[in-house]
Each structure stands twice: as C-alpha cells, then as structure tokens.
Design a protein around this motif. Structure first.
Motif, PDB file in Angstrom:
ATOM      1  N   CYS A   1       0.864  -1.183   0.000  1.00  0.00           N
ATOM      2  CA  CYS A   1       0.000   0.000   0.000  1.00  0.00           C
ATOM      3  C   CYS A   1       0.893   1.223   0.000  1.00  0.00           C
ATOM      4  O   CYS A   1       2.006   1.182   0.530  1.00  0.00           O
ATOM      5  CB  CYS A   1      -0.888   0.039   1.241  1.00  0.00           C
TER       6      CYS A   1
ATOM      7  N   CYS B   1      -3.562   3.099   6.168  1.00  0.00           N
ATOM      8  CA  CYS B   1      -4.796   3.671   6.703  1.00  0.00           C
ATOM      9  C   CYS B   1      -4.835   3.378   8.206  1.00  0.00           C
ATOM     10  O   CYS B   1      -4.445   2.290   8.634  1.00  0.00           O
ATOM     11  CB  CYS B   1      -6.004   3.056   6.015  1.00  0.00           C
TER      12      CYS B   1
ATOM     13  N   TYR C   1      -6.994   2.546  10.332  1.00  0.00           N
ATOM     14  CA  TYR C   1      -7.844   1.500  10.913  1.00  0.00           C
ATOM     15  C   TYR C   1      -7.446   0.091  10.474  1.00  0.00           C
ATOM     16  O   TYR C   1      -8.025  -0.892  10.921  1.00  0.00           O
ATOM     17  CB  TYR C   1      -9.312   1.738  10.511  1.00  0.00           C
ATOM     18  N   CYS C   2      -6.461  -0.018   9.573  1.00  0.00           N
ATOM     19  CA  CYS C   2      -6.279  -1.271   8.840  1.00  0.00           C
ATOM     20  C   CYS C   2      -5.406  -2.290   9.577  1.00  0.00           C
ATOM     21  O   CYS C   2      -4.342  -1.952  10.077  1.00  0.00           O
ATOM     22  CB  CYS C   2      -5.644  -0.964   7.491  1.00  0.00           C
TER      23      CYS C   2
ATOM     24  N   PHE D   1       0.098  -5.821   4.747  1.00  0.00           N
ATOM     25  CA  PHE D   1       0.645  -5.041   3.638  1.00  0.00           C
ATOM     26  C   PHE D   1       1.944  -4.395   4.099  1.00  0.00           C
ATOM     27  O   PHE D   1       2.238  -4.304   5.297  1.00  0.00           O
ATOM     28  CB  PHE D   1      -0.332  -3.936   3.200  1.00  0.00           C
TER      29      PHE D   1
ATOM     30  N   GLY E   1      -4.079  -5.258   0.951  1.00  0.00           N
ATOM     31  CA  GLY E   1      -3.161  -4.480   0.169  1.00  0.00           C
ATOM     32  C   GLY E   1      -3.879  -3.643  -0.894  1.00  0.00           C
ATOM     33  O   GLY E   1      -5.074  -3.446  -0.867  1.00  0.00           O
ATOM     34  N   THR E   2      -3.107  -3.204  -1.828  1.00  0.00           N
ATOM     35  CA  THR E   2      -3.649  -2.381  -2.910  1.00  0.00           C
ATOM     36  C   THR E   2      -3.149  -2.927  -4.246  1.00  0.00           C
ATOM     37  O   THR E   2      -2.064  -2.535  -4.711  1.00  0.00           O
ATOM     38  CB  THR E   2      -3.198  -0.905  -2.756  1.00  0.00           C
TER      39      THR E   2
ATOM     40  N   ASN F   1      -7.410   1.671  -5.531  1.00  0.00           N
ATOM     41  CA  ASN F   1      -7.645   2.891  -4.782  1.00  0.00           C
ATOM     42  C   ASN F   1      -7.706   4.077  -5.730  1.00  0.00           C
ATOM     43  O   ASN F   1      -7.013   4.105  -6.752  1.00  0.00           O
ATOM     44  CB  ASN F   1      -6.536   3.087  -3.733  1.00  0.00           C
TER      45      ASN F   1
ATOM     46  N   ARG G   1      -6.567   7.975   4.613  1.00  0.00           N
ATOM     47  CA  ARG G   1      -6.620   7.428   3.260  1.00  0.00           C
ATOM     48  C   ARG G   1      -5.685   8.237   2.355  1.00  0.00           C
ATOM     49  O   ARG G   1      -5.448   9.419   2.591  1.00  0.00           O
ATOM     50  CB  ARG G   1      -8.051   7.503   2.705  1.00  0.00           C
TER      51      ARG G   1
END
Ligand code: SF4
Length: 377
Positions: A11, A15, A17-18, A22, A59-60, A93, A130
């Motif tokens: 990522c 973030c 909260y995550c 990742f 992840g992203t 994203n 974010r």
C-alpha cells in the motif's frame, strides 16, 4: 468451481484502521510478483475444478503495473483450467486510478473494479489516513463508469464525527453514479492499529456502536429503495451484479489463495500463508510453500456454515444441517435459535433460518451463540 485469490501486499500509505497484511515498502514489488506467479505454478494441482473467478485483493493491487497484472492473469491461464469470461476483479484505490490507468485496465482482462472510496468527504478520509481525497474519489468513479459496467465501491460507516446527514450524503453520491454494487463496513477499532492509539490519546472520539447501527439501517433502507439486494450483511448488489467471488466463498466453495497472508480452502482444509513479505519471497523462491494447514472438524464446518449462512440471504438450511451434520446438530441449532426467533431477530422460512432486518446488525453475536463447542480438539 474454483476461485483464485491473489494477495498483493503493498500500500502507498497505511490507513489508520487497517490490520490487513501489507507493506509500504514497494522495493520488493517485482520480486513479489515473480514469487506469486511461482506460487500459482507450485499449487496448480490444488484447483480441483474450472476457475470461475480471479480476484486481486490486498493491500492495494492497483499499485501493480498493467504488465504485472496481465502477467499474473496469464500465469493463471497457463496453469489452470479457466472458464470462458471468468469474473476478474481488481481492488483499486482512487489515487491509482488515473484516466490513463482506467483506460489501460479496460483493455486488460480485468472486468470488475472494486474501488476503495470509503467516504466522499475529506474530513473522514483524513481521519482514516486514506491516500486519496474527496475530489479524486468522485473523479475516478466518474471515469471508471465510462469504461466498466461492473463496479463496486467500499464505503465505511460509524466514522467518529460523521453524522447521519453526512452518511446519507455519502450514500446518495454513490447512488448518483448509478453503481450496480456497494460494499459497506462499520469502522472497527482493531488492536495495535493507529486508530486505536489516537482514540486512546483522545485525538478522536471512540466509535459509537449505536450510531454505527443507525447508519447501517440508513444504508439498508436507502439502497433497498433503489433496487439493491442486501445479499450479505456488508454487500448490496443489483440483480446480476452480486460478487461471484465472494458468493462462492460464502457458499463454501473451494478457492486457492496466493501471496503472503492469503487463505485457501479445499472443502475440508483451510490453509494460510505466512504474513511476512521477505520470508514469503525467500521460501517460494526455494520452491517451498510457507503455508500452515488446519483440517476442519465437523464442528468447525457447522460453525462456519451457521456464521456465513446467517450473514447471507441464502440462510442456514435445516435440511443441510441434518444431512451433513446429523440430528444432534439440528436439535441444538433449533434449541439455541428459539430465543432469537421469539425476539424477532431470526426467522424460519422455507426450511431456512435467516436473520430478520432487526437481527442483521447483531448477526455475528447471534451466530456465535448458535455455535457448537468444539469437542474434537
Ligand atoms: S489501502 Fe486498504 S489494505 Fe492498504 S492500508 Fe488502506 S485499508 Fe489497508
């Protein structure tokens, strides 16, 4: 049916909260792509059936280049039997989805985009750390809808400071884009996350469960009024646009998950890969699978079926419980469910036990009360 899940463990920023697996160090991206491709080859005999869905999660995954995405899809095609026109989803994203990238993706085999919007308001996006802002969120959906029919977005409710009016405005924006699918989750404070720390320090207020519950029902009412089916607690789709990947998972179908931290299921055993990028790459490069396996007991399978069944519109089939688990389990389920049926939180319809609208928000707690204690371990 088989699904293939590819976990892309990178990522751009974390973030608050995550708690997914990742890394923000993208240096190893190329080596990771090679390792994931190699794991696909090492495990090709595990897909017992035709592959119907391919899912890039993380992840992203949108940090991958188009060439990397196509290389991984090609590796699946080279080593697995894939149906015609499988569902191929990419989680993305907004900050990665430039006009150029959207056009490139629309020319790739990807046919479903899952965009991590979370909120259309900068205040919320900043609180959650974010990587995108509100105008990027709107721009990328606008452009994506020009090239993709099958788009889903994620939205988060229960964010501290987001009142019901702002939540309604968030939902309305999603509706205005005419999207066919929306996933929505309550913000949860996971242990050892930045969100937990800033709440403890008093920088932001704690999440309010009552507000989250209200916002969940606002979501259900607004989306159902616009033709969405709440086919799983957190998922809303128009007819023909339910996620095939997730539906297969909820219906207990098998899938092969590759990449660090990815989980797999073969109908009897669950397995999961190590949550460490360098170790994952090293092991796979040596031809070893960094995987732990757990064989599910009958009780585990019953408990999983009750949990996933109650979360979906397909419910828990009493006939299936009796056939697969026996009358002891059926009697236990009926007995435990009684009080929830009496309270209007569960209902019996057509031989299935289902959560009522009132029970939906509480369903995880209710399901755990219907679990059988595992005596086989
Ligand atoms: S982009 Fe997704 S996976 Fe990455 S840190 Fe944020 S929530 Fe977690």
């Amino acid at each position: 049916m088989s699904g293939i899940y590819l976990h892309i463990p990178f990522c751009k920023q974390a973030c608050h909260y995550c708690d997914f697996h990742f890394s923000t160090q993208l240096r190893k991206k190329q080596a990771m792509v090679q390792a994931i491709a190699k794991e696909l080859v090492l495990r090709k005999s595990e897909a017992d059936d035709v592959v119907e869905t391919i899912y890039f999660g993380g992840g992203t995954p949108s940090v991958l280049s188009n060439e990397e995405i196509e290389f991984l899809i090609q590796t699946v095609y080279d080593h697995y039997k894939v149906m015609d026109r499988p569902e191929i989803t990419l989680e993305a994203n907004p900050d990665d989805l430039s006009s150029h990238q959207i056009i490139q993706l629309s020319n790739s085999p990807i046919n479903r985009l899952s965009i991590g919007i979370q909120s259309f308001f900068d205040e919320d996006l900043k609180l959650m750390n974010r990587a995108h802002n509100a105008s990027e969120a709107e721009k990328c959906i606008q452009e994506a809808t020009e090239y993709f029919d099958n788009i889903t977005i994620d939205l988060i409710y229960g964010i501290p400071g987001m009142d019901n009016d702002r939540w309604k405005a968030n939902i309305q924006k999603a509706l205005d884009f005419g999207l066919p699918h929306i996933s929505s989750y309550a913000l949860t404070v996971e242990p050892r996350t930045a969100l937990q720390k800033i709440i403890e320090k008093g920088v932001v207020p704690d999440v309010d469960d009552e507000q989250a519950q209200e916002q969940f029902y606002i979501l259900v009412d607004m989306l159902e009024a616009h033709g969405f089916v709440n086919y799983e607690i957190s998922n809303f789709g128009k007819s023909g646009f339910f996620s095939k990947n997730n539906t297969a998972y909820w219906l207990g179908k098998s899938y092969v998950g590759v990449g660090p931290s990815a989980h797999s299921f073969d109908g009897k055993n669950r397995s999961w890969n190590i949550r460490n990028n360098p170790t994952y790459i090293k092991k796979i490069t040596e031809g070893l699978l960094p995987t732990e396996i757990e064989t599910l007991s009958q009780t585990d399978r019953y408990n999983e079926y009750v949990m996933t069944g109650l979360r979906t519109i397909w419910g828990v089939s009493l006939e299936k419980i009796e056939k697969e688990f026996g009358v002891t389990y059926l009697d236990y389920l009926n007995l435990q469910a009684q009080k929830y049926v009496a309270q209007g939180l569960l209902q019996l319809a057509d031989g299935k036990l289902l959560a009522t609208k009132k029970g939906k928000f509480l369903v995880d707690g209710i399901a755990s009360d219907l679990f059988m204690v595992n005596l086989e371990k």
